[in-house]
Write a protein that holds these residues in place. Structure first.
Motif, PDB file in Angstrom:
ATOM      1  N   VAL A 231       4.677  14.137   2.701  1.00  0.00           N
ATOM      2  CA  VAL A 231       4.319  13.618   1.269  1.00  0.00           C
ATOM      3  C   VAL A 231       4.615  12.217   1.117  1.00  0.00           C
ATOM      4  N   ILE A 232       3.341  11.457   1.030  1.00  0.00           N
ATOM      5  CA  ILE A 232       3.280  10.021   0.999  1.00  0.00           C
ATOM      6  C   ILE A 232       3.171   9.481  -0.167  1.00  0.00           C
ATOM      7  N   ALA A 233       4.155   8.686  -1.094  1.00  0.00           N
ATOM      8  CA  ALA A 233       3.850   7.940  -2.255  1.00  0.00           C
ATOM      9  C   ALA A 233       3.559   6.577  -1.905  1.00  0.00           C
ATOM     10  N   ILE A 234       2.528   6.012  -2.416  1.00  0.00           N
ATOM     11  CA  ILE A 234       2.056   4.528  -1.941  1.00  0.00           C
ATOM     12  C   ILE A 234       3.073   3.431  -1.828  1.00  0.00           C
ATOM     13  N   ASN A 235       4.016   3.477  -3.005  1.00  0.00           N
ATOM     14  CA  ASN A 235       4.834   2.501  -3.302  1.00  0.00           C
ATOM     15  C   ASN A 235       5.857   2.639  -2.238  1.00  0.00           C
ATOM     16  N   THR A 236       6.347   3.742  -1.809  1.00  0.00           N
ATOM     17  CA  THR A 236       7.411   4.068  -0.732  1.00  0.00           C
ATOM     18  C   THR A 236       6.629   3.596   0.480  1.00  0.00           C
ATOM     19  N   ALA A 237       5.321   3.624   1.078  1.00  0.00           N
ATOM     20  CA  ALA A 237       4.713   3.456   2.173  1.00  0.00           C
ATOM     21  C   ALA A 237       4.515   2.155   2.333  1.00  0.00           C
ATOM     22  N   THR A 238       4.311   1.372   0.976  1.00  0.00           N
ATOM     23  CA  THR A 238       4.110  -0.078   1.321  1.00  0.00           C
ATOM     24  C   THR A 238       5.431  -0.765   1.493  1.00  0.00           C
ATOM     25  N   TYR A 239       6.203  -0.363   0.671  1.00  0.00           N
ATOM     26  CA  TYR A 239       7.445  -1.500   0.815  1.00  0.00           C
ATOM     27  C   TYR A 239       8.463  -1.121   2.269  1.00  0.00           C
ATOM     28  N   TRP A 240       8.259   0.235   2.590  1.00  0.00           N
ATOM     29  CA  TRP A 240       8.602   0.852   3.927  1.00  0.00           C
ATOM     30  C   TRP A 240       8.036  -0.216   4.918  1.00  0.00           C
ATOM     31  N   HIS A 241       6.415  -0.165   4.962  1.00  0.00           N
ATOM     32  CA  HIS A 241       5.574  -0.976   6.146  1.00  0.00           C
ATOM     33  C   HIS A 241       6.306  -2.525   5.897  1.00  0.00           C
ATOM     34  N   ALA A 242       6.520  -3.106   4.829  1.00  0.00           N
ATOM     35  CA  ALA A 242       6.750  -4.532   4.701  1.00  0.00           C
ATOM     36  C   ALA A 242       8.312  -4.473   5.224  1.00  0.00           C
ATOM     37  N   LEU A 243       9.184  -3.660   5.016  1.00  0.00           N
ATOM     38  CA  LEU A 243      10.473  -3.959   5.967  1.00  0.00           C
ATOM     39  C   LEU A 243      10.383  -3.670   7.309  1.00  0.00           C
ATOM     40  N   ARG A 244       9.674  -2.714   7.676  1.00  0.00           N
ATOM     41  CA  ARG A 244       9.638  -2.436   9.297  1.00  0.00           C
ATOM     42  C   ARG A 244       8.929  -3.518   9.800  1.00  0.00           C
ATOM     43  N   ALA A 245       7.674  -4.095   9.200  1.00  0.00           N
ATOM     44  CA  ALA A 245       6.939  -5.235   9.912  1.00  0.00           C
ATOM     45  C   ALA A 245       7.752  -6.619   9.999  1.00  0.00           C
TER      46      ALA A 245
END
Length: 262
Positions: A231-245
């Motif tokens: 279950v993906i919340a877009i704010n979690t996904a976006t910040y996770w993406h920025a960190l991992r990138a």
């Protein structure tokens, strides 16, 4: 990680006292009251968030047409917010608004991001591409999805087209049709919980929440436990993406499997 554009290592002769690992420039509509506290809740030590408001009126999105017009107003005012946040010398940009990042399918999303990268000279994480990266992180068995948004039906069609371009079939979607930008942040936990339940079914591999002014991170994390699927919340996904990138691999409990496992 899968399908992440890894930013080049940061070269700085002097380190920011608080943002000694990363300084994020966060771009969000001036009417958005959720994404800033959400991103701060996800922030690990040594990473700081510097919010730049995309100035917009509280659009009365009472139809497909007015919603789309308001979304494009946000898009058109983004570059001014980019220029403003660049004065604090961020290392990377994180989009705190999502609707227009889905428009035009996969190609439109890339073009929109590249326009911001061209102006800023920095890497950018967007909600649309972060959702796809998150789905891929959960593994190849995720093919059929369901999502909800605060948008109107025309904008949901854009989300479906974007997901289809990346190989994901939308089984169901719900547009909450919020009557204004401020009303998006007024969606209650009960509404969000009930909407996730309405979306779920044996024919769905993963659930997605779009719209950065919807406060859904914790509910999505809880829903993963009782639904037994991503279950993906877009704010979690976006910040996770920025960190991992940017090579920041810190785990954070309480916000779902994305932040805890991937």
């Amino acid at each position: 990680m899968t399908d992440l554009r890894i930013a080049p290592p940061i070269q700085r002769s002097n380190r920011d006292v608080l943002g000694y690992r990363l300084k994020f420039g966060v771009l969000g509509p001036s009417t958005n009251t959720v994404v800033q506290p959400d991103f701060d809740d996800l922030r690990p030590a040594g990473v700081t968030n510097h919010y730049s408001r995309i100035v917009v009126d509280n659009a009365k999105a009472v139809s497909n047409e007015s919603f789309m017009a308001g979304a494009w107003e946000i898009s058109n005012n983004t570059i001014d917010a980019v220029k403003g946040v660049l004065t604090c010398a961020p290392d990377y940009l994180v989009m705190g608004m999502s609707a227009v990042t889905f428009f035009g399918g996969a190609e439109g999303a890339v073009k929109w991001r590249q326009d911001v990268e061209r102006v800023s000279g920095l890497g950018v994480s967007t909600g649309s591409e972060a959702v796809v990266a998150a789905l891929k992180a959960y593994g190849p068995n995720i093919r059929k999805v369901a999502f909800f948004s605060p948008y109107y039906p025309t904008a949901n069609t854009e989300v479906r087209n974007f997901l289809s371009d990346h190989g994901y079939e939308t089984v169901r979607d719900i547009p909450l049709q919020c009557p204004s930008w401020l009303a998006i942040a007024e969606q209650t936990p009960q509404t969000i919980r009930d909407t996730f339940r309405a979306l779920d079914g044996d024919d769905v591999d993963a659930l997605i929440q779009c719209g950065t002014n919807v406060s859904a991170m914790r509910i999505a994390a809880a829903a993963e436990l009782w639904l037994g699927k991503p279950v993906i919340a877009i704010n979690t996904a976006t910040y996770w993406h920025a960190l991992r990138a940017n090579g920041v691999m810190d785990r954070k409990e309480g916000f779902g499997r994305l932040m805890e496992e991937f």
